[in-house]
Write an enzyme that holds these catalytic residues in place. Structure first.
Site, PDB file in Angstrom:
ATOM      1  CB  CYS A  54      41.924 -76.015  65.697  1.00  0.00           C
ATOM      2  SG  CYS A  54      41.565 -76.139  63.936  1.00  0.00           S
ATOM      3  CB  CYS A  58      46.408 -71.794  60.674  1.00  0.00           C
ATOM      4  SG  CYS A  58      45.056 -72.683  59.851  1.00  0.00           S
ATOM      5  CB  CYS A  61      45.785 -70.182  64.353  1.00  0.00           C
ATOM      6  SG  CYS A  61      44.251 -70.274  65.297  1.00  0.00           S
ATOM      7  CB  CYS A  98      30.269 -63.194  64.413  1.00  0.00           C
ATOM      8  SG  CYS A  98      29.855 -61.762  63.416  1.00  0.00           S
ATOM      9  CB  CYS A 129      28.103 -63.892  61.090  1.00  0.00           C
ATOM     10  SG  CYS A 129      29.756 -64.146  60.442  1.00  0.00           S
ATOM     11  CB  CYS A 189      32.427 -62.924  56.021  1.00  0.00           C
ATOM     12  SG  CYS A 189      33.643 -62.098  57.058  1.00  0.00           S
ATOM     13  NE  ARG A 261      33.669 -57.281  60.192  1.00  0.00           N
ATOM     14  CZ  ARG A 261      32.608 -58.078  60.220  1.00  0.00           C
ATOM     15  NH1 ARG A 261      32.759 -59.355  60.444  1.00  0.00           N
ATOM     16  NH2 ARG A 261      31.409 -57.596  60.039  1.00  0.00           N
TER      17      ARG A 261
HETATM   18  S1  SF4 Z   1      42.838 -70.580  61.957  1.00  0.00           S
HETATM   19 FE1  SF4 Z   1      43.098 -71.665  63.875  1.00  0.00          FE
HETATM   20  S2  SF4 Z   1      41.035 -72.376  64.380  1.00  0.00           S
HETATM   21 FE2  SF4 Z   1      41.030 -71.849  62.205  1.00  0.00          FE
HETATM   22  S3  SF4 Z   1      41.523 -73.751  61.135  1.00  0.00           S
HETATM   23 FE3  SF4 Z   1      43.469 -72.693  61.447  1.00  0.00          FE
HETATM   24  S4  SF4 Z   1      44.242 -73.541  63.395  1.00  0.00           S
HETATM   25 FE4  SF4 Z   1      42.064 -74.035  63.279  1.00  0.00          FE
END
Ligand code: SF4
Length: 347
Positions: A54, A58, A61, A98, A129, A189, A261
């Site tokens: 990705c 974040c 993540c 999901c 979902c 959600c 959740r």
């Molecule tokens: S949480 Fe992870 S998968 Fe989602 S946008 Fe951020 S880096 Fe990408």
């Protein structure tokens, strides 16, 4: 009849956080009982339709391409392969399926595939979902037209702390996506993550954002940070479990009709902590064979805990008898191997 207030102020929410713990738990459980069966928990099955690589940053993540976490990347799954998973989930008693993709947002070329997935899942009689990152008004419309019931897009934290967590998209972008989802007629959600070094005022800020939306999200995932090696938040300090429980309890009180959740981080919680989260008003969890990035508690461990607590999975709307449903769910849970965890999805 419960009145849902969308005019909560931060000081009012702060007052709830400051209540003596027993008073807070009592209030949360009282609200919970007014609106839900207190001994029932909804269970969803998850499928990662595209894993890793990705472009977003974040800091929690492992799916971000920016961090070396050893996560194995997987391209977008084929529609039939996703539907096979959905069929298996249905056969095993799931009511909601999901699908999550680690994208900044879906590309135009992806839309026919994801909408086919939604149509296929709906044809199987399951609720659908998805979490695909940011979606435009048009994309939200396409997903809604295909029959998507829920769209997940988390706010993660307060607007003030957000810049410490993600720099590649703005808080306002997230709110726009949620607006697009709601305007297209889908259920929302949206929740956040606790334990990222934020302060109580940030948890107040997060819950304030969620509770004051014109329509509160139908589903509110509260994640506990999983400190994955290789991510910038790997070295975050331990979270006081009671601060996590308080967050669940306040969410339950101010969003009385939402499903709260219990999501990421369950594998790091003791049985006692999970029991306390259910007492505080959490009434939904995930289990599944194909979750995203870190270990989830073994699913049969979940069922053992449910049994010890006298909790039942939410009834399934199928032609199966209750006994058959329970057997099917148990079989599914027994077969859950290599559980990985999905940030539910902290998109
Ligand atoms: S949480 Fe992870 S998968 Fe989602 S946008 Fe951020 S880096 Fe990408």
């Amino acid at each position: 009849m419960t009145t849902v207030r969308t005019d909560w102020t931060r000081p009012e929410i702060a007052t709830l956080f400051e209540l003596p713990f027993n008073d807070l738990m009592f209030q949360a459980q009282t609200v919970h009982r007014q609106n839900f069966n207190p001994n029932e928990v909804q269970i969803s099955t998850l499928c990662s339709i595209k894993t890793g690589a990705c472009p977003e940053d974040c800091k929690y993540c492992p799916q971000s391409a920016r961090y070396d976490t050893g996560l194995e990347k997987e391209k977008l799954m084929k529609v039939e392969a996703v539907l096979d998973e959905a069929r298996a989930a249905k056969a095993n008693g799931a009511t909601r399926f999901c699908m999550g993709a680690a994208w900044r947002s879906p590309k135009k070329k992806d839309m026919p595939y994801v909408t086919s997935m939604v149509r296929g899942v709906k044809e199987l009689g399951l609720e659908a979902c998805m979490t695909l990152g940011m979606v435009s008004e048009g994309q939200a419309g396409e997903l809604a037209e295909a029959g998507l019931d829920y769209y997940n897009h988390n706010l993660d934290t307060s607007p003030e702390y957000y810049g410490e967590v993600i720099t590649t998209r703005k808080y306002g972008d997230r709110l726009t996506t949620l607006d697009n989802v709601r305007s297209a007629g889908m259920k929302v959600c949206s929740g956040g993550i606790v334990g990222m070094g934020e302060e109580q005022k940030d948890r107040i800020g997060l819950l304030h954002q969620l509770a004051t939306m014109p329509s509160q999200p139908e589903s509110v995932p509260i994640n506990m940070l999983v400190r994955v090696e290789g991510t910038p938040f790997a070295m975050e300090e331990d979270l006081d479990p009671l601060d996590f429980i308080r967050t669940i309890a306040v969410a339950r009180i101010i969003m009385p009709l939402s499903q709260v959740r219990l999501s990421a981080g369950r594998e790091e919680m003791s049985d006692e902590m999970q029991a306390m989260a259910f007492l505080a008003g959490a009434n939904s969890i995930f289990y599944g064979e194909k979750l995203l990035t870190t270990a989830n508690p073994g699913a049969n461990k979940d069922m053992q805990l449910f049994k010890r607590l006298g909790i039942n999975p939410e009834k399934l709307e199928t032609e199966q008898t209750e006994e058959e449903q329970a057997d099917a769910l148990m079989a599914s849970i027994e077969s859950a191997k290599n559980d990985k965890f999905f940030y539910d999805a902290a998109q």
